[in-house]
Design an enzyme around this catalytic site. Structure first.
Site, PDB file in Angstrom:
ATOM      1  N   GLY A 213      72.741 105.974 -39.909  1.00 13.89           N
ATOM      2  CA  GLY A 213      73.495 107.011 -39.208  1.00 13.89           C
ATOM      3  C   GLY A 213      74.460 107.699 -40.137  1.00 13.89           C
ATOM      4  N   PRO A 214      75.046 108.812 -39.688  1.00 14.11           N
ATOM      5  CG  PRO A 214      75.888 110.492 -38.336  1.00 14.11           C
ATOM      6  CD  PRO A 214      74.818 109.458 -38.396  1.00 14.11           C
ATOM      7  N   PRO A 215      78.067 109.181 -41.768  1.00 20.91           N
ATOM      8  CG  PRO A 215      78.764 110.021 -43.828  1.00 20.91           C
ATOM      9  CD  PRO A 215      77.846 110.306 -42.699  1.00 20.91           C
ATOM     10  N   GLY A 216      81.018 107.383 -40.732  1.00 28.40           N
ATOM     11  CA  GLY A 216      82.093 107.349 -39.739  1.00 28.40           C
ATOM     12  C   GLY A 216      81.665 107.009 -38.332  1.00 28.40           C
ATOM     13  CB  VAL A 217      78.519 106.654 -36.506  1.00 20.37           C
ATOM     14  CG1 VAL A 217      78.383 108.150 -36.561  1.00 20.37           C
ATOM     15  CG2 VAL A 217      77.567 105.996 -37.501  1.00 20.37           C
ATOM     16  N   GLY A 218      80.627 103.946 -37.395  1.00 16.56           N
ATOM     17  CA  GLY A 218      80.948 102.552 -37.112  1.00 16.56           C
ATOM     18  C   GLY A 218      79.900 101.551 -37.528  1.00 16.56           C
TER      19      GLY A 218
ATOM     20  CB  THR B 132      81.105  99.151 -42.302  1.00 14.73           C
ATOM     21  OG1 THR B 132      80.344  99.949 -43.202  1.00 14.73           O
ATOM     22  CG2 THR B 132      81.692  97.976 -43.047  1.00 14.73           C
TER      23      THR B 132
ATOM     24  CB  SER C 103      63.076 121.598 -37.274  1.00 13.75           C
ATOM     25  OG  SER C 103      64.260 121.617 -38.024  1.00 13.75           O
TER      26      SER C 103
ATOM     27  CE  LYS D   9      66.723 119.008 -35.903  1.00 16.78           C
ATOM     28  NZ  LYS D   9      65.313 119.398 -36.027  1.00 16.78           N
TER      29      LYS D   9
END
Length: 776
Positions: free
Chosen positions: A355-360, A362, A678, A721
């Site tokens: 997932g993208p950075p900062g989504v939890g 770790t 896309s 998206k």
């Protein structure tokens, strides 16, 4: 008898020696040309004279005329002795220096020569002084060089002829051939003496240096031997005083080997290394290498484990406490731990949170470790290029050490921690190996129970470790993907970010800054304003930074004003604390526009809105695209343009209305790379809107690949998206019909905020996207 011209003699080639006038020397002859020259010399005149010169390079077996020095010696043959194998030995007396010219011959060398006598002396007194200095330097040289017979010094002392003295000394030097040839070619006795003095002085300095080094090495060896002897004496005395060897340096190591639950292989290895260590000099470099190895081997947690008890209800409580939303992710983690609780060991694939950075990602792994009552350890793989980071260095290398996995086990002191393999997609390969391939052995449950670190050289069981990987993208080696189960974490919608900020982020930042809860109050409407106008991300990392910035400024105000006890931050105060708004929130476009369409993109930091615009001008009919587009997206634009041309007449356009115009397609934010198929239907909609002068509905965004016949093909990253569409205030999203099956995984709170319309062909897209109905 061979008839030779006057002052022409056979020429004998020497390989690695220079003969000087006035000296008598033996010469061994083996080459065919040299033997022929000797025979020819014997046949002419008195049969006693021959020419000598040296070849420039010793390794040439069959030298030519150009390989020979042109100054040589006229020599008298004193004695000839035949040797076995057709070889010969001659004893010669060097008579004069000669200059060789016109060297010829196939079977043997023959050369013309002229005598090259020494020049007359201008100042005899200066020459005598120089000769005396040369003799003194040579005496020092002769005493240091064991190859020189010291009787030559007596001969030199009795001589008074500088020319003879310099020639004799030159013949006894062990210098390079080039230097000795230079002495031979020098006919000025004064200059020859000066060159001799320079060469001998340099040779003496070199020998002095070598003697100093030898003395130093000798002293060091004596010192080491003396220390070893004293050390052994101390050990013997210590053993006599104590009556046993319990106090020796090796007692602790022996005790550890017996006490630890080492594998049979590791125990044999440790015992063998300890035995080797006992036999070594404890001050040697090798003993420190062996000792470090034993310390590493014996400090590993052989058989030491956390007695973890997995409680499923407790696990759910911890995950809900630390993480808001992420329902599907939590369900999969609970299922994973349920299987582990029942089977004790998991033989299935490794979990990988993408997932993208900062989504939890770790913090999820930390929560899993807490729920299992196991120690948490982290292996950051970002930028790792060296295979030795995984498998360790071999002991033979200087500064060798075990791999990071063994090192982390050593630190955690248990062999069943939860190990996070962070940023697994950021590994790369170079000349030091491929760490991703080395990681295959670690993650394969069939192999990792017999993992061998290059430093340890014994098997270590990694099967008790719970490996969980994280990544920002699917750009992983194929073999690694096969061994992992992907859990996708798309990101958070606005409502989820609000709850995360209220329940976690504000409390965390207050604690970090040492503030009391009543000192800073951030209402919900302020947090929403923060989310909409100061962050643009899938995760909450930027949101946490902005809350931290507010906390610092409020803390500074409270410390300056002692009467200020609490601060409530309203939406109007945000510009004072954080500056002007960084982002625009709401619709991608504020009004319906011709030739401008809103697409949806998937990036490593989550979903994003993609504005696609086009302009036309007089030309020959064609399309060009800008905005740092990738190859796939450029091909998608060309496919959309070809599809448009094939359907132009059905759209009510005349040939003159599109064939005489060039189209420029642009995707803003030109510095950001964009790629993928896309955006195909969005590009087609933009072209139709531009050429038919029909505006695109600003409330509509779309995603889908287009074919030349106008079909809409499925895409990936649908959840990301749709999140981007919700963040952008889009009301309607057009998706490929084949992506309907993916809507089951989309949270209800996302689907409730937007209208999702599936489309299968480009006509359906135009029907929903354009403001006016298309005339056919």
């Amino acid at each position: 008898m061979i008839a030779l011209e006057k002052k022409t003699l056979p020429l004998l080639i020497l390989r690695d020696v220079i003969i000087f006038p006035g000296t008598i020397a033996p010469i061994f002859i083996g080459r065919e040309k040299s033997l022929n020259a000797l025979l020819a010399a014997k046949r002419i005149d008195d049969g006693q004279h021959i020419l000598l010169t040296t070849q420039k390079k010793q390794d040439i077996e069959e030298p030519g005329a150009h390989d020979l020095f042109r100054v040589g010696i006229l020599a008298k043959i004193i004695q000839t002795v035949k040797l076995p194998n057709n070889n010969a030995k001659i004893l010669i007396e060097a008579i004069n220096r000669v200059k060789l010219t016109n060297i010829t011959g196939d079977d043997m060398f023959v050369s013309e020569y002229t005598i090259n006598p020494d020049k007359e002396v201008d100042n005899l007194e200066v020459l005598n002084d120089a000769t005396t200095a040369v003799i003194e330097s040579f005496k020092e040289y002769a005493r240091s060089n064991k190859k020189i017979n010291l009787e030559i010094l007596n001969i030199l002392t009795e001589q008074r002829n500088p020319s003879y003295i310099t020639n004799i000394i030159a013949s006894h030097l062990t210098s390079k051939i080039d230097l000795k040839q230079a002495l031979l070619e020098q006919t000025d006795v004064q200059k020859r003496a000066e060159l001799l003095l320079e060469i001998i002085t340099a040779e003496n300095a070199q020998m002095d240096t070598e003697q100093v080094v030898q003395q130093r090495v000798k002293k060091q060896i004596e010192k080491t031997q003396r220390e070893f002897y004293l050390n052994e004496q101390m050990k013997a005395i210590q053993q006599e005083m104590d009556g046993s060897n319990d106090k020796s340096d090796f007692f602790d190591l022996e005790k550890k080997i017996k006490k630890l639950k080492l594998s049979t292989e590791a125990k044999e290895k440790a015992t063998a290394e300890l035995k080797k260590l006992k036999m070594m000099n404890q001050l040697s470099a090798e003993s420190s290498v062996v000792r470090n190895y034993l310390d590493t081997l014996l400090s590993l947690p052989w058989g030491k484990r956390d007695k973890s008890t997995i409680k499923i209800n407790k696990t759910e409580e911890i995950l809900d406490r630390d993480h808001y939303g992420l329902k599907k992710v939590k369900e999969r983690i609970v299922e994973y731990l349920s299987v582990l609780k029942r089977s004790r060991k998991i033989r299935g694939p490794i979990l990988c949170l993408i997932g993208p950075p900062g989504v939890g990602k770790t913090s999820l792994v930390k929560s899993i470790a807490e729920a299992m009552d196991r120690k948490y350890t982290k292996f950051a793989l970002g930028g790792v290029r060296d295979e030795a980071e995984i498998r360790g260095h071999r002991k033979t290398y200087l500064g060798s050490m075990p791999g990071k996995i063994i090192t982390l086990l050593k630190k955690s002191k248990v062999d069943n921690p939860v190990m996070l393999l962070d940023e697994i997609d950021k590994m790369s390969a170079d000349f030091r190996g491929d760490p991703a391939s080395a990681l295959l052995e670690v993650l394969d449950p069939e192999q990792n129970s017999h993992f061998v670190d290059h430093y340890l050289e014994v098997e270590y069981d990694l099967s008790n470790i719970i490996f969980i990987a994280t990544a920002n993208s699917y750009d992983l080696p194929r073999a690694l993907l096969d061994r992992m189960e992907i859990i996708n974490i798309a990101g958070y919608i606005e409502e989820e970010k609000l709850q995360i900020a209220k329940n976690h982020l504000v409390t965390k930042q207050l604690k970090l800054h040492g503030m009391k809860p009543e000192e800073l109050i951030i209402p919900d409407d302020t947090i929403l304003e923060l989310i909409r106008y100061y962050t643009k991300e899938s995760g909450v990392r930027s949101l946490e930074r902005e809350i931290g910035a507010i906390a610092r400024k409020v803390l500074t105000r409270i410390l300056k004003d002692k009467d200020l006890k609490t601060v409530t931050v309203t939406p109007k105060d945000l510009e004072e604390y954080l500056g002007v708004k960084k982002y625009r929130f709401g619709l991608a476009e504020t009004e319906d526009q011709i030739g401008t369409t809103t697409g949806l993109a998937y990036t490593q930091v989550g979903g994003d809105l993609l504005s696609i615009e086009a302009a036309c001008f007089k030309g020959k009919g064609g399309i060009k695209s800008t905005g740092k587009l990738g190859e796939v997206m450029k091909e998608s634009a060309e496919a959309a343009y070809s599809c448009f041309l094939s359907k132009a007449k059905s759209l009510g356009l005349k040939e003159s209305e599109y064939k005489e115009f060039d189209i420029h397609l642009h995707v803003p934010e030109g510095a950001t790379p964009k790629d993928g198929p896309s955006a195909g239907i969005a590009i087609y909609t933009t072209l139709v809107s531009l050429m038919t002068k029909n505006p695109v509905n600003r409330n509509v965004a779309m995603t889908g690949e287009i074919t030349l016949r106008g079909k809409v093909l499925p895409i990936g990253g649908l959840k990301e998206k749709l999140l981007a569409a919700v963040r952008g205030g889009i009301k309607t999203v057009l998706i490929p019909e084949e992506n309907i099956k993916d809507l089951k995984d989309i949270p209800a709170n996302i689907k409730d905020n937007i209208e999702i319309i599936p489309v299968s062909n480009i006509d359906q897209v135009l029907e929903h996207a354009l403001v006016r109905k298309v005339k056919k």
